[in-house]
Design a protein around this motif. Sequence first.
Motif, PDB file in Angstrom:
ATOM      1  N   GLU A 109      -3.180   0.672   0.404  1.00 56.40           N
ATOM      2  CA  GLU A 109      -3.173   0.116  -0.948  1.00 56.40           C
ATOM      3  C   GLU A 109      -3.318  -1.400  -0.868  1.00 56.40           C
ATOM      4  OE1 GLU A 109      -3.103   1.893  -3.632  1.00 56.40           O
ATOM      5  OE2 GLU A 109      -2.083   3.790  -3.192  1.00 56.40           O
ATOM      6  N   ILE A 110      -4.038  -1.964  -1.823  1.00 57.47           N
ATOM      7  CA  ILE A 110      -4.150  -3.420  -1.941  1.00 57.47           C
ATOM      8  C   ILE A 110      -3.609  -3.825  -3.301  1.00 57.47           C
ATOM      9  CG2 ILE A 110      -5.686  -5.420  -1.972  1.00 57.47           C
ATOM     10  CD1 ILE A 110      -7.692  -3.816  -0.326  1.00 57.47           C
ATOM     11  N   ILE A 111      -2.662  -4.755  -3.301  1.00 54.54           N
ATOM     12  CA  ILE A 111      -2.161  -5.331  -4.547  1.00 54.54           C
ATOM     13  C   ILE A 111      -2.574  -6.791  -4.578  1.00 54.54           C
ATOM     14  CG2 ILE A 111      -0.138  -5.931  -5.929  1.00 54.54           C
ATOM     15  CD1 ILE A 111       1.349  -3.623  -4.571  1.00 54.54           C
ATOM     16  N   VAL A 112      -3.376  -7.143  -5.564  1.00 52.17           N
ATOM     17  CA  VAL A 112      -3.754  -8.545  -5.750  1.00 52.17           C
ATOM     18  C   VAL A 112      -2.921  -9.083  -6.909  1.00 52.17           C
ATOM     19  CG1 VAL A 112      -5.614 -10.176  -6.228  1.00 52.17           C
ATOM     20  CG2 VAL A 112      -6.086  -8.093  -4.921  1.00 52.17           C
ATOM     21  N   MET A 113      -1.963  -9.947  -6.600  1.00 54.67           N
ATOM     22  CA  MET A 113      -1.084 -10.487  -7.632  1.00 54.67           C
ATOM     23  C   MET A 113      -1.845 -11.513  -8.473  1.00 54.67           C
ATOM     24  SD  MET A 113       2.677 -10.861  -5.887  1.00 54.67           S
ATOM     25  CE  MET A 113       2.254 -11.776  -4.417  1.00 54.67           C
ATOM     26  N   LYS A 114      -1.945 -11.251  -9.749  1.00 54.39           N
ATOM     27  CA  LYS A 114      -2.657 -12.159 -10.645  1.00 54.39           C
ATOM     28  C   LYS A 114      -1.650 -12.944 -11.469  1.00 54.39           C
ATOM     29  CE  LYS A 114      -6.711  -9.208 -11.133  1.00 54.39           C
ATOM     30  NZ  LYS A 114      -7.608  -8.511 -12.088  1.00 54.39           N
ATOM     31  N   LYS A 115      -1.584 -14.212 -11.316  1.00 55.09           N
ATOM     32  CA  LYS A 115      -2.288 -15.090 -10.414  1.00 55.09           C
ATOM     33  C   LYS A 115      -1.514 -15.319  -9.102  1.00 55.09           C
ATOM     34  CE  LYS A 115      -5.390 -16.301 -13.629  1.00 55.09           C
ATOM     35  NZ  LYS A 115      -5.405 -15.519 -14.806  1.00 55.09           N
ATOM     36  N   SER A 211      -0.691  -5.828 -12.136  1.00 57.39           N
ATOM     37  CA  SER A 211      -0.527  -5.888 -10.680  1.00 57.39           C
ATOM     38  C   SER A 211       0.927  -5.622 -10.285  1.00 57.39           C
ATOM     39  CB  SER A 211      -1.019  -7.226 -10.113  1.00 57.39           C
ATOM     40  OG  SER A 211      -0.349  -8.323 -10.687  1.00 57.39           O
ATOM     41  N   PHE A 212       1.889  -6.037 -11.121  1.00 56.83           N
ATOM     42  CA  PHE A 212       3.286  -5.688 -10.859  1.00 56.83           C
ATOM     43  C   PHE A 212       3.494  -4.184 -11.025  1.00 56.83           C
ATOM     44  CE2 PHE A 212       7.649  -5.032 -12.628  1.00 56.83           C
ATOM     45  CZ  PHE A 212       8.348  -5.283 -11.455  1.00 56.83           C
ATOM     46  N   LYS A 213       2.831  -3.611 -12.022  1.00 54.79           N
ATOM     47  CA  LYS A 213       2.952  -2.166 -12.234  1.00 54.79           C
ATOM     48  C   LYS A 213       2.395  -1.394 -11.034  1.00 54.79           C
ATOM     49  CE  LYS A 213       2.454   1.326 -15.806  1.00 54.79           C
ATOM     50  NZ  LYS A 213       2.123   1.589 -17.217  1.00 54.79           N
ATOM     51  N   GLU A 214       1.356  -1.907 -10.399  1.00 58.45           N
ATOM     52  CA  GLU A 214       0.824  -1.267  -9.191  1.00 58.45           C
ATOM     53  C   GLU A 214       1.901  -1.208  -8.113  1.00 58.45           C
ATOM     54  OE1 GLU A 214      -2.634  -3.365  -7.907  1.00 58.45           O
ATOM     55  OE2 GLU A 214      -3.761  -2.947  -9.739  1.00 58.45           O
ATOM     56  N   PHE A 215       2.631  -2.308  -7.943  1.00 59.30           N
ATOM     57  CA  PHE A 215       3.713  -2.355  -6.963  1.00 59.30           C
ATOM     58  C   PHE A 215       4.783  -1.308  -7.285  1.00 59.30           C
ATOM     59  CE2 PHE A 215       8.045  -4.314  -6.451  1.00 59.30           C
ATOM     60  CZ  PHE A 215       8.189  -4.069  -5.105  1.00 59.30           C
ATOM     61  N   VAL A 219       5.893   2.181  -5.051  1.00 55.44           N
ATOM     62  CA  VAL A 219       7.279   2.431  -4.622  1.00 55.44           C
ATOM     63  C   VAL A 219       7.790   3.744  -5.207  1.00 55.44           C
ATOM     64  CG1 VAL A 219       9.647   1.559  -4.675  1.00 55.44           C
ATOM     65  CG2 VAL A 219       7.758  -0.024  -4.295  1.00 55.44           C
ATOM     66  N   GLU A 220       7.447   4.020  -6.451  1.00 58.78           N
ATOM     67  CA  GLU A 220       7.859   5.281  -7.082  1.00 58.78           C
ATOM     68  C   GLU A 220       7.226   6.486  -6.390  1.00 58.78           C
ATOM     69  OE1 GLU A 220      10.157   5.932  -9.441  1.00 58.78           O
ATOM     70  OE2 GLU A 220      10.695   3.835  -9.265  1.00 58.78           O
ATOM     71  N   GLN A 221       5.972   6.340  -5.949  1.00 60.42           N
ATOM     72  CA  GLN A 221       5.303   7.428  -5.213  1.00 60.42           C
ATOM     73  C   GLN A 221       6.058   7.726  -3.914  1.00 60.42           C
ATOM     74  OE1 GLN A 221       1.152   6.480  -4.498  1.00 60.42           O
ATOM     75  NE2 GLN A 221       0.838   5.938  -6.652  1.00 60.42           N
ATOM     76  N   VAL A 222       6.441   6.680  -3.221  1.00 56.80           N
ATOM     77  CA  VAL A 222       7.192   6.845  -1.962  1.00 56.80           C
ATOM     78  C   VAL A 222       8.515   7.544  -2.247  1.00 56.80           C
ATOM     79  CG1 VAL A 222       8.390   5.615  -0.112  1.00 56.80           C
ATOM     80  CG2 VAL A 222       6.109   4.884  -0.829  1.00 56.80           C
ATOM     81  N   LYS A 223       9.203   7.091  -3.272  1.00 48.24           N
ATOM     82  CA  LYS A 223      10.504   7.656  -3.635  1.00 48.24           C
ATOM     83  C   LYS A 223      10.372   9.131  -4.015  1.00 48.24           C
ATOM     84  CE  LYS A 223      14.488   6.442  -6.529  1.00 48.24           C
ATOM     85  NZ  LYS A 223      14.978   5.461  -7.526  1.00 48.24           N
ATOM     86  N   ALA A 224       9.328   9.444  -4.795  1.00 50.63           N
ATOM     87  CA  ALA A 224       9.118  10.823  -5.245  1.00 50.63           C
ATOM     88  C   ALA A 224       8.805  11.748  -4.066  1.00 50.63           C
ATOM     89  CB  ALA A 224       7.994  10.872  -6.267  1.00 50.63           C
ATOM     90  N   THR A 225       8.053  11.259  -3.112  1.00 49.94           N
ATOM     91  CA  THR A 225       7.690  12.055  -1.940  1.00 49.94           C
ATOM     92  C   THR A 225       8.915  12.419  -1.117  1.00 49.94           C
ATOM     93  OG1 THR A 225       5.568  10.907  -1.859  1.00 49.94           O
ATOM     94  CG2 THR A 225       6.204  12.138   0.102  1.00 49.94           C
ATOM     95  N   CYS A 226       9.899  11.510  -1.132  1.00 42.59           N
ATOM     96  CA  CYS A 226      11.114  11.772  -0.357  1.00 42.59           C
ATOM     97  C   CYS A 226      12.094  12.653  -1.100  1.00 42.59           C
ATOM     98  CB  CYS A 226      11.788  10.448  -0.020  1.00 42.59           C
ATOM     99  SG  CYS A 226      10.802   9.430   1.073  1.00 42.59           S
TER     100      CYS A 226
END
Length: 226
Positions: A109-115, A211-215, A219-226
């Motif tokens: 995954e790539i997160i580009v923080m704007k700005k 971009s914050f929502k991407e972050f 993290v939620e995907q990781v949490k859900a997988t566990c």
Amino acid sequence: MNIYFLLEDSKSAFYVWSEWLKEMLPNFTQAFQLNDIKDYQYCIESGYGYPAIKKYFIDSLKLIQTKKIKLDYFVLVYDSDDRNDIEIEDEKLELSKLFDDAKISAKFEIIVMKKCFETWLIGNRDVYPYNNDNFHKYEQFYNASILNPEDMGYPANESSSVGNYHYRYFQEMLKCSVHKNYSKKRPGYVYNKFFLDGMIDRISTSEDLKSFKEFVNIVEQVKATC
């Protein structure tokens, strides 16, 4: 399950993310080097600025290959600064190709923080200084409690950069609202759960700070997988 973050930032975001992740992934612990990461851990490393992070990215790929590190998520994070969308998309394609060529099984995954990282922090309406005379010139230029902070530039008469202006905007915002100081070396106040909850509330009730929502989503995907 584990997750590795390679951040451009070596100060504010680098310090803050580890505190936020303690709240967001309570069943995980922190590994302090990629080489040491195990299941139920997250690791945050710095690429020491842009464009230096590109070299660190390539070095990280080589380390994963050489040491056969088991990794579930590799998240690359850097600021957009003044770069336009076309430049950013071209760069993301270039970086994705490098990752694909490395044949690493982790999800990339790539997160580009704007700005920049402070742009995210500006989005917290819980610490916005409403009707504050000392903050008036900043609010007059751009009311970030109403408008998306990611769309804010900087005044034409400023001999600055968009990142530096957003940094000063947030400093004044925090000083005028909760009377707290903020610096890149001592981001202090934004560590806490109250502040993080205010950030999450902004993306839950608006289309701002994508971009914050991407972050948060990763993290939620990781949490859900566990």
